[in-house]
Design an enzyme around this catalytic site. Sequence first.
Site, PDB file in Angstrom:
ATOM      1  N   ASP A  84       0.861  -1.171   0.000  1.00  0.00           N
ATOM      2  CA  ASP A  84       0.000   0.000   0.000  1.00  0.00           C
ATOM      3  C   ASP A  84       0.912   1.241   0.000  1.00  0.00           C
ATOM      4  OD1 ASP A  84      -3.211   0.576   1.611  1.00  0.00           O
ATOM      5  OD2 ASP A  84      -2.110   1.752   0.135  1.00  0.00           O
TER       6      ASP A  84
HETATM    7  C1  GLC Z   1      -4.199   4.364  -0.173  1.00  0.00           C
HETATM    8  C2  GLC Z   1      -5.104   3.210   0.160  1.00  0.00           C
HETATM    9  C3  GLC Z   1      -5.160   2.174  -0.916  1.00  0.00           C
HETATM   10  C4  GLC Z   1      -4.996   2.872  -2.256  1.00  0.00           C
HETATM   11  C5  GLC Z   1      -3.575   3.375  -2.329  1.00  0.00           C
HETATM   12  C6  GLC Z   1      -3.290   4.132  -3.623  1.00  0.00           C
HETATM   13  O1  GLC Z   1      -3.530   4.799   0.974  1.00  0.00           O
HETATM   14  O2  GLC Z   1      -4.903   2.532   1.390  1.00  0.00           O
HETATM   15  O3  GLC Z   1      -6.403   1.488  -0.783  1.00  0.00           O
HETATM   16  O4  GLC Z   1      -5.263   1.979  -3.305  1.00  0.00           O
HETATM   17  O5  GLC Z   1      -3.257   4.189  -1.221  1.00  0.00           O
HETATM   18  O6  GLC Z   1      -4.015   5.314  -3.651  1.00  0.00           O
END
Ligand code: GLC
Length: 745
Positions: free
Chosen positions: A278
């Site tokens: 993430d």
């Molecule tokens: C965010 C979220 C994730 C998302 C990623 C990219 O913090 O936790 O679900 O897809 O970053 O934006």
Amino acid sequence: MKKNILYAIALAVSFVGCSRPQDKRTEIENKVETLLHKMTLEEKLGQMNQLSPWNFEELADRVRKGEVGSILNVVNSEEINKIQNIAVEESRLGIPILVSRDVIHGYKTIFPIPLGQAATFNPEVVEKGARVAAVEASADGIRWTFAPMIDVSRDPRWGRIAESCGEDPYLNAVMGTAMIKGFQGDSLNDPTAIAACAKHFVAYGASEGGKDYNSTFIPERVLRNVYLPPFKAAVDAGCATFMTSFNDNDGIPGTANKFVLKDILRDEWKFDGMVVTDWTSTAEMINHGFCTDGKDAAEKSVNAGVDMEMVSETFIKNLKQSVAEGKVSMETIDNAVRNILRLKFRLGLFENPYIVTPQSVKYAEEHLLAAKTAAEQSVILLKNDAQTLPLTDKVKTVAVVGPMADAPYEQMGTWVFDGEKEHTQTPLKAIREMYGDKVNVIFEQGLAYSRDKNTSGIAKAVNAARRADVVVCFVGEESILSGEAHSLANLDLQGAQSQLIKSLAATGKPVVTVVMAGRQLTISDEVEASDAVLYSFHPGTMGGPAIADILFGKVNPSGKTPVTFPRMTGQAPIYYAHNNTGRPANPTEMLIDEIPVEAGQTSVGCRSFYLDAGNSPLFPFGYGLSYTNFEYSDLKLASDKLTVDGEVNVSVNLKNAGKYDGTEVVQLYVQDKVGSVTRPVKELKAFQRVELKAGESKTVTFSLPVSDLAFWRYDMSYGVEAGDFKLWVGTNSAEGLSAEFSVMN
Ligand code: GLC
């Protein structure tokens, strides 16, 4: 010399031309191996690096050097084609870039938030929504989305419940599968296919206290019985990628959890897709106190089974040194790069790196219609006293009131990066345009936005109500109040919304309350004050026309609650599939206002409930009314003595006993009455949407394999235990016709 001969053979084989899926797979594997063996370590680490760039020239330079495998948050189709051209034509090996974006519930045409889509209990509608999103997103070069989010979510304080498919593992599995099929289409190398991403792996929805990013403490058995099943379903559906979760579970951050990322995902489930972290979750393991620095974080992450790092760049900065020190093996790096290259070959990026989908697909009429259908089926009728709804010809004047009546941005809900509020059709707009010839519409907002505490506008709203035959009051949450990092400690309606509803009710006019929110809210008082209540989890672009058609009876609501509605925030986490405990509450527990003064210590009973809130929810999981009424009768079991390899065959008669055609979501729940470990009081095992015309009856049948009653047992083996079971077939998780059966060894 030998290696070269082998690669030449592999290359020759790959050009022989293969047609069968296995041959296609072999062809891709050969191409992956051939390319991999040409790559330097630096180029391999470049593929493992995902950027969310701020500066196009800097990005171009790094792509040219082979330092970038994927980008996110670039949505300008011309820029993407330029970047792709640099990657393909100017980098040493010409490996195309994987372009990604959070396309969660629509790209331009916005569908209901996933929680609302779950309320449809209609996987076909959900699959269609994901397909529309993929077609629109691929027109801007996006070929990878970070969805479906299939975190089982049982705490409405957690803002990301909005992004989930609710509290039930089975419903999350069904809806997650539908989204994956919609995003990926029939073949990943179709130019409109976008790789799906099952997230967040795993148990993020159990964040303690419903506070985002917080720790979770889910033991392996509960992981396997509750939180993992939707992800296993995602693997079975061919989901192309997985994303690690922010939370540390039992002290181990998701981004370095080898047990789930390797032992389960790879070794047990044979997943051959790609795993991405993430956003900066690798580097955040330093904050967790799990890693000493970026190099330590990179090593723990990649050795646990992560393939690509989102944004924090610890991989590309440190792993060359880690390999030299022997802390990360070249095999580990190669396996990660294989997973990345395999995905790019499967997407057809090497053959077709550039955008081919026309821009005209955005907001296409058929897309808007699909979004309206999804919004219609996501709306839940929670209350309808004296058939207040649908509004009949007797209604000549409607007062439309409230901060969500004409809030085009808020109505789209969370996780909308590319939807445009200018395209949103609000309830006020729709009621005026679609029904303005039938009724006189008076609009008084009353409050400027959902958190507005300025009550000066309420008098005008009340005055409008007095001039109308019925008041429709739109309340709920602004978009910012749900979604990532947006947890709430109090689930009551924000601002003066409750006062607005009560003031309207005091006029004596029929009040229809419509709630648009990102989660279930504690609305006991507001439901009490209203004659009818519709709940619409942020319905998206076409929410207005959908709600208008429901208000005026062109559409009969069929939505069901995908989450349990608490009476008070303090009841959270709250969900129907709870354990019974040794002291289950009685429905008639004495509550706080009934307790006499100087009551004796044990006088109110020693059972599992809240003195001030009781034990029951405001609305149970699976709940939703209709303008008609459905009658269940004549439940029959083909046999009540079954074997493990048998099937539970059950039928029930369903009658539409009202005067409106309608759709009922018939639900099948099962209880394993005694287990080697305690079991939930019931679990959803199947559901069917059944359309019946007024007066029509139908026999609805379920054929449930007994193997679906398997669970992870005391000894951590997986299987069905012989014993007694109870099943219910009904309209929600709290009521239904029941029967008992036994499973024999
Ligand atoms: C965010 C979220 C994730 C998302 C990623 C990219 O913090 O936790 O679900 O897809 O970053 O934006």
